[in-house]
Design a protein around this motif. Sequence first.
Motif: not given
Length: 254
Positions: A119-120, A143-146, A168-169, A174-179
């Motif tokens: 979902d993320e 694969l990123l979700a994994r 998508a890039q 954005e997701r990695l920054h949020a992590r």
Amino acid sequence: MSVLALTRATASLGGRTVLDRVDLSVAAGELVAVVGPNGAGKSSAIRALAGLLPLNGGDARLGGEGVAALSPRERASRVAYLPQERHIAWNLPAIELAALGAPFLQAADARAQAQAALDEVEAGHLADRGVAEMSGGERARVLLARALATGAGGLLVDEPIAGLDPDAQLMVLERLHARARAGQAVLVSLHDLALAARFADRVVVLHQAGVVADAAPMEALSPDVMARVFGLAGRWVDGPDGPLLAAGRRQLAG
């Protein structure tokens, strides 16, 4: 203390030096982008931190402990690794593939964590689809979700946006920054200098297996570094959503 750290790291492959006394660190809550031309040592640095590339000298540490002294289980609990390659041998449903990122949880908990990670990355609707039936971009999200499903303190992500469309890039970074903002230590290799400048807290520039710059993005990617390392005549301009790179190929004398 750094979650991820290379100190004077030296390594070789096939008789060629791929890391030459590299110093690199990532603290909790930090996203560091490693950039450089092809063959500069980006993937080698990430693989060394994952314990997949033995060092000839220097040190690689996860959470202050030497990578070589950690068991595979201990490494997997401390850091998640997403390689460039997206080959998958079996046509697993996305939910099952993502759940492999949480091998130390009970099956139901691993599946729930995998669904949250899907979902993320905006791939929750792919949960029951076989990965062999997906597009390359869809497979990259799974694969990123994994990797995200591990919940490890460190994330090692090698070229996660290669081959993805622009939307998508941005989503991936954005997701990695949020992590990182949530407390993980994120090391990501990128070719896109503008996106590295936009999302990274620091940029490490590798060239010919060594570090030539390690600083805030605009300092690390100075006009001098862009000319010397990338052969670009470039400058940074302010854009509505972050820095933009105005660049062209450097004209060589003669």
